[in-house]
Scaffold this motif. Structure first.
Motif, short mmCIF file in Angstrom:
data_model
loop_
_atom_site.label_atom_id
_atom_site.label_comp_id
_atom_site.label_asym_id
_atom_site.label_seq_id
_atom_site.Cartn_x
_atom_site.Cartn_y
_atom_site.Cartn_z
N GLY A 153 34.96 22.86 17.59
CA GLY A 153 35.55 23.50 16.43
C GLY A 153 34.49 23.99 15.44
N ARG A 154 34.70 25.20 14.93
CA ARG A 154 33.87 25.75 13.86
C ARG A 154 34.55 25.35 12.55
NH1 ARG A 154 34.20 30.77 13.38
NH2 ARG A 154 32.10 31.31 12.68
N GLU A 155 34.15 24.22 12.01
CA GLU A 155 34.90 23.64 10.91
C GLU A 155 34.00 22.90 9.93
OE1 GLU A 155 37.23 21.67 13.76
OE2 GLU A 155 36.23 19.76 13.46
N PRO B 274 28.79 20.69 14.17
CA PRO B 274 27.70 21.24 15.00
C PRO B 274 27.99 22.64 15.53
CG PRO B 274 28.04 18.92 15.50
CD PRO B 274 29.15 19.32 14.57
N ALA B 275 29.24 22.89 15.95
CA ALA B 275 29.58 24.21 16.48
C ALA B 275 29.48 25.28 15.40
CB ALA B 275 30.98 24.19 17.09
N LEU B 276 29.93 24.97 14.18
CA LEU B 276 29.83 25.94 13.10
C LEU B 276 28.37 26.15 12.70
CD1 LEU B 276 31.06 27.79 11.00
CD2 LEU B 276 31.45 25.78 9.53
N ALA B 277 27.60 25.07 12.65
CA ALA B 277 26.18 25.20 12.31
C ALA B 277 25.46 26.10 13.32
CB ALA B 277 25.53 23.82 12.25
N CYS C 10 42.34 27.38 12.21
CA CYS C 10 42.07 26.05 12.73
C CYS C 10 40.94 26.13 13.77
CB CYS C 10 43.33 25.46 13.37
SG CYS C 10 43.20 23.69 13.71
N CYS C 11 39.98 25.23 13.64
CA CYS C 11 38.79 25.21 14.50
C CYS C 11 37.94 26.48 14.35
CB CYS C 11 39.15 25.01 15.97
SG CYS C 11 39.89 23.40 16.31
N GLY C 12 38.24 27.28 13.31
CA GLY C 12 37.48 28.50 13.10
C GLY C 12 37.66 29.52 14.20
N LYS D 190 23.76 29.59 12.56
CA LYS D 190 22.32 29.34 12.62
C LYS D 190 21.86 28.57 11.38
CE LYS D 190 21.13 33.25 15.61
NZ LYS D 190 22.53 33.51 16.02
N ALA D 191 22.67 27.56 11.01
CA ALA D 191 22.37 26.73 9.84
C ALA D 191 21.78 25.41 10.29
CB ALA D 191 23.63 26.49 9.03
N SER D 192 20.73 24.98 9.64
CA SER D 192 20.07 23.72 10.01
C SER D 192 20.49 22.56 9.12
CB SER D 192 18.55 23.89 9.94
OG SER D 192 18.15 24.30 8.63
N SER D 193 21.23 22.85 8.05
CA SER D 193 21.67 21.79 7.15
C SER D 193 23.00 22.19 6.53
CB SER D 193 20.61 21.55 6.06
OG SER D 193 20.36 22.74 5.34
N LYS D 194 23.26 21.73 5.33
CA LYS D 194 24.53 22.04 4.69
C LYS D 194 24.62 23.52 4.32
CE LYS D 194 25.71 17.47 2.90
NZ LYS D 194 26.25 16.72 1.75
#
Length: 372
Positions: free
Chosen positions: A350-352, A304-307, A258-260, A311-315
């Motif tokens: 959350g990393r989700e 946003p936290a997972l991105a 949960c929340c990564g 280091k991801a700028s999109s999907k």
């Protein structure tokens, strides 16, 4: 915010009011002024009475309290705190979570001396954090509370779930795992997912969660068990053996961090290695049916936290890991949070996977389990 030096206790009426306030999105901060043990003992006792079903726990360094504004790499204390048992580098703040939000913070060691910029030579008896640590914790505390306050009540809380036929016969019932650890996170997530699953597939589902201990024979009454959490945990031998038997006899374990959260992820992987030493979790390939029916999922939107962490700028590509037994995915695991998305909750730290994609992925997972 309550601080003090001497022992205290809340009345039962005050506890009741506090519970209501906290469940509705409020935050309680308890701080032992000067690190005085009388107040600290009373505060911890009140935490245990406030939410008996939600035990207080030590906030580890992966908690957003240490990263919401300042990215704190370590924790430092004043000399008096070190003499009383504190250790530099070891966090000591205590919390109680409601859903994925820490709603109660208890600081055994003083913060306010640092906030007041009181130097060691002027307050040598202050049992607290050093000035830089106290100030960073204060800023992070305010950042965390401000962000979480707006997200405290998810949309799903406004929805009602009605089960016109409460009997189990002909229904797809999901059990939520009770284990030796803090197992209760998003209490409406499964309800929301089951509602969307029913709308998509027309398969009758039971909206009430079935909470089942991992070492209970009742585990075998459901085709699948859902396991989630934020924190480190350790399963008993009885829990490990019962869950292994459940899976080998055709049951499915669906789990998420949960929340990564890293602590849960690390300990879940350890538990699976103990449970199935002869097998390993492997990433599910994108051409697997679980990503293609009934929803075709080739990419998902990260929070946003997972991105930021990826280091991801999109999907990003959807990510599930699994253990395959006799040609079926018997253990299905997401290292990124899904249940906040199922509950349509906004978890700022959350990393989700965000709600639309989390629900689509959840529907596919349930559909796969139902058909296999």
């Amino acid at each position: 915010y309550r601080t003090g030096q001497t022992e205290f206790s809340f009345s039962e009426e005050t506890r009741k009011r506090l519970r209501t306030y906290l469940v509705r999105g409020g935050t309680l901060i308890l701080e032992a002024t000067g690190g005085r043990p009388g107040f600290a003992r009373s505060a911890y006792a009140e935490l245990q009475k406030l939410f008996p079903d939600r035990p207080p726990y030590r906030l580890t360094l992966d908690h957003p309290l240490y990263h919401s504004y300042y990215d704190m790499k370590t924790i430092n204390y004043r000399p008096a705190a070190l003499r009383s048992g504190a250790r530099n580098g070891v966090p000591s703040a205590i919390g109680i979570d409601i859903e994925c939000r820490t709603a109660v913070f208890f600081f055994r060691y003083d913060l306010s001396c640092g906030w007041d910029n009181q130097l060691e030579k002027t307050r040598p008896i202050c049992i607290g954090y050093d000035i830089p640590t106290a100030r960073m914790l204060g800023a992070n505390l305010m950042a965390y509370i401000s962000s979480e306050r707006n997200a405290a009540i998810p949309l799903s809380k406004a929805l009602e779930y009605h089960d016109a036929t409460p009997q189990k016969a002909g229904k797809f019932v999901i059990a939520q795992a009770i284990y030796h650890g803090i197992w209760k996170t998003r209490t409406s997530a499964l309800n929301m997912l089951l509602n969307v699953f029913h709308e998509k597939t027309k398969v009758p589902v039971r909206f009430r969660r079935e909470e089942v201990p991992l070492d209970s024979p009742k585990l075998f009454d459901s085709p699948m068990i859902f396991m989630t959490g934020h924190h480190a945990f350790s399963l008993t031998q009885a829990e490990v053996q019962n869950l292994r038997n459940f899976i080998l006899r055709g049951g499915t374990l669906l789990a998420e961090a949960c929340c990564g959260r890293h602590d849960f992820d690390i300990n879940f992987r350890k538990a699976i290695r103990v449970m199935f030493p002869e097998r390993t979790l492997k990433q599910v390939p994108l051409d697997h049916i679980i990503f293609n029916f009934p929803n075709k999922i080739t990419e998902v939107s990260p929070s946003p936290a997972l991105a930021r962490s990826l280091k991801a700028s999109s999907k990003i590509a959807p990510h599930l890991e699994a253990i395959e037994i006799d040609g079926r995915l018997a253990v299905i695991y997401s290292p990124y949070g899904l249940s906040c998305g199922w509950e349509m909750a906004q978890c700022p730290y959350g990393r989700e996977i965000q709600s639309t994609d989390a629900l689509a992925l959840g529907v596919n997972i349930l559909n796969y389990i139902l058909l296999h």
